[in-house]
Design a protein around this motif. Structure first.
Motif, PDB file in Angstrom:
ATOM      1  N   UNK A  24      31.614  71.866  -7.566  1.00 15.56           N
ATOM      2  CA  UNK A  24      31.119  72.242  -8.906  1.00 15.56           C
ATOM      3  C   UNK A  24      32.178  72.956  -9.738  1.00 15.56           C
ATOM      4  N   UNK A  25      33.292  72.240  -9.969  1.00 20.16           N
ATOM      5  CA  UNK A  25      34.405  72.797 -10.712  1.00 20.16           C
ATOM      6  C   UNK A  25      35.154  71.640 -11.363  1.00 20.16           C
ATOM      7  N   UNK A  26      35.506  71.776 -12.640  1.00 22.32           N
ATOM      8  CA  UNK A  26      36.242  70.726 -13.338  1.00 22.32           C
ATOM      9  C   UNK A  26      37.697  70.739 -12.877  1.00 22.32           C
ATOM     10  N   UNK A  27      38.449  69.653 -13.141  1.00 24.04           N
ATOM     11  CA  UNK A  27      39.855  69.617 -12.728  1.00 24.04           C
ATOM     12  C   UNK A  27      40.696  70.777 -13.260  1.00 24.04           C
ATOM     13  N   UNK A  28      40.337  71.311 -14.440  1.00 23.40           N
ATOM     14  CA  UNK A  28      41.093  72.435 -14.987  1.00 23.40           C
ATOM     15  C   UNK A  28      40.555  73.783 -14.501  1.00 23.40           C
ATOM     16  N   UNK A  29      39.593  73.744 -13.567  1.00 19.21           N
ATOM     17  CA  UNK A  29      39.149  74.972 -12.927  1.00 19.21           C
ATOM     18  C   UNK A  29      37.907  75.614 -13.498  1.00 19.21           C
ATOM     19  N   UNK A  30      37.318  75.038 -14.551  1.00 24.17           N
ATOM     20  CA  UNK A  30      36.094  75.604 -15.129  1.00 24.17           C
ATOM     21  C   UNK A  30      34.938  75.360 -14.169  1.00 24.17           C
ATOM     22  N   UNK A  31      34.177  76.399 -13.896  1.00 24.44           N
ATOM     23  CA  UNK A  31      33.162  76.313 -12.861  1.00 24.44           C
ATOM     24  C   UNK A  31      31.755  76.372 -13.418  1.00 24.44           C
ATOM     25  N   UNK A  32      30.801  75.960 -12.597  1.00 25.03           N
ATOM     26  CA  UNK A  32      29.400  76.174 -12.925  1.00 25.03           C
ATOM     27  C   UNK A  32      29.096  77.663 -12.801  1.00 25.03           C
ATOM     28  N   UNK A  33      28.292  78.229 -13.700  1.00 25.29           N
ATOM     29  CA  UNK A  33      27.918  79.640 -13.554  1.00 25.29           C
ATOM     30  C   UNK A  33      27.130  79.911 -12.290  1.00 25.29           C
ATOM     31  N   UNK A  34      26.648  78.849 -11.635  1.00 25.35           N
ATOM     32  CA  UNK A  34      25.970  79.041 -10.351  1.00 25.35           C
ATOM     33  C   UNK A  34      26.899  79.689  -9.332  1.00 25.35           C
ATOM     34  N   UNK A  35      28.222  79.523  -9.486  1.00 25.11           N
ATOM     35  CA  UNK A  35      29.169  80.164  -8.576  1.00 25.11           C
ATOM     36  C   UNK A  35      29.066  81.686  -8.684  1.00 25.11           C
ATOM     37  N   UNK A  36      28.967  82.177  -9.915  1.00 26.28           N
ATOM     38  CA  UNK A  36      28.817  83.618 -10.129  1.00 26.28           C
ATOM     39  C   UNK A  36      27.524  84.110  -9.482  1.00 26.28           C
ATOM     40  N   UNK A  37      26.458  83.362  -9.706  1.00 30.04           N
ATOM     41  CA  UNK A  37      25.152  83.744  -9.167  1.00 30.04           C
ATOM     42  C   UNK A  37      25.165  83.742  -7.647  1.00 30.04           C
TER      43      UNK A  37
END
Length: 338
Positions: free
Chosen positions: A53-66
């Protein structure tokens, strides 16, 4: 404090309108997002698709924070399927009336009576899970949700489009107004809140409202963990006669500081007395994907802000929360490069 968290997922075909949502790899891909978010949140990796759950440029889903905050605090939590397009291949509760929402620019969101059924089912769930807990935190994952929430708020007499945020730094307000205008043409004057949701809403916000009311009826504090979409949840609660001044609203600092939206106006409109934002900041993060949050990307979702606020109230400082997030980020990054 004896908290429990609930994360509600669902889909609206409104998210497939080109240019409306970046919460997915493509307009059609947004329909996978709530499924993948809740699978990842629960299992540590999605199952429906073998993706990180992360784009190639490193942007992640906020679910990672949760997920990182939940692992740190050990707060019990539950995933709820209110109407995901692809289902959830992880332990969860699926409401009996669960169904995805239609594109509100083209047709009614759900068959008549669906919103009321979802609300009552969620209300029962809220009562059940709040037993033994004094705080119920409720988050969401629904791409296109701010647009649908704006329609609900507009129907309730607010400037919903003017209030809502976007996962993109460039909030597509003109497009949102076009969609909301088309949707509201189907709402009759004097419609009750459930008729409004059936016409222009979605399955997630009404489910969140039901869980919140059920929790409050059992004496627990209901915390809406989300951004400007929570205006729709508050509108539904007020529409059924609930006292919205007793509902807490916890979010991220990125939503509180967002110049393209106005969550403070939403809180004021519904007499919310407890509006709080997490102090976690990624400006000094070693990861570009996290620093993107400081440039207006994502901002909120899957209860990220509220779960971080909860962690702080349980005694975990911002540094501890950030350390947990960085560890989870590195885990995912390493999996992606393996």
């Amino acid at each position: 404090m004896r908290p429990i968290a609930v994360y509600v997922g669902g889909s609206t075909l409104t998210s497939t309108i080109p240019g409306l949502s970046i919460a997915g790899p493509s307009p059609e891909g947004t329909l996978y997002t709530p499924t993948l978010d809740l699978e990842y949140l629960t299992l540590g990796l999605p199952r429906t698709m073998n993706v990180i759950p992360m784009t190639p440029d490193g942007l992640l889903t906020p679910a990672l924070i949760t997920r990182a905050a939940l692992e740190l605090t050990k707060v019990p939590y539950l995933a709820v399927d209110a109407g995901t397009y692809y289902g959830i291949k992880a332990p969860h509760v699926r409401l009996p009336s669960a169904r995805y929402g239609e594109n509100i620019a083209e047709r009614p969101a759900m068959p008549r009576g669906t919103a009321r059924s979802l609300f009552e089912e969620a209300r029962t769930l809220g009562r059940l899970i709040s037993r033994g807990h004094d705080l119920v935190l409720i988050g969401e994952t629904i791409p296109g949700g701010t647009t649908v929430a704006a329609a609900i708020m507009n129907a309730a007499g607010l400037d919903g489009v003017g209030y809502v945020s976007s996962a993109s730094p460039n909030n597509p307000k003109d497009l949102k107004r076009q969609v909301v205008s088309k949707a509201l043409s189907r709402v009759s004057e004097g419609s009750d809140i459930f008729s409004i949701v059936d016409a222009v809403g979605d399955p997630v916000h009404v489910t969140m409202a039901g869980v919140a009311l059920g929790a409050m009826e059992e004496g627990a504090t209901a915390v809406l963990a989300g951004g400007t979409q929570m205006g729709a949840v508050l509108a539904i609660l007020r529409g059924v006669g609930a006292d919205t001044s007793k509902v807490s609203l916890w979010t991220t600092k990125w939503i509180l500081n967002d110049e393209t939206s106005n969550i403070r106006a939403i809180a004021e409109a519904f007499d919310v007395r407890d509006l709080e934002g997490s102090e976690v900041d990624f400006a000094d993060s070693p990861f570009e994907g996290l620093r993107m949050f400081e440039r207006g990307f994502v901002k909120e979702g899957v209860g990220a802000g509220g779960t971080m606020v909860l962690a702080s109230k349980m005694g975990f400082d911002a540094g501890s929360v950030k350390s947990a997030i960085y560890s989870e980020y590195k885990r995912l990054r390493n999996l992606g490069s393996a």
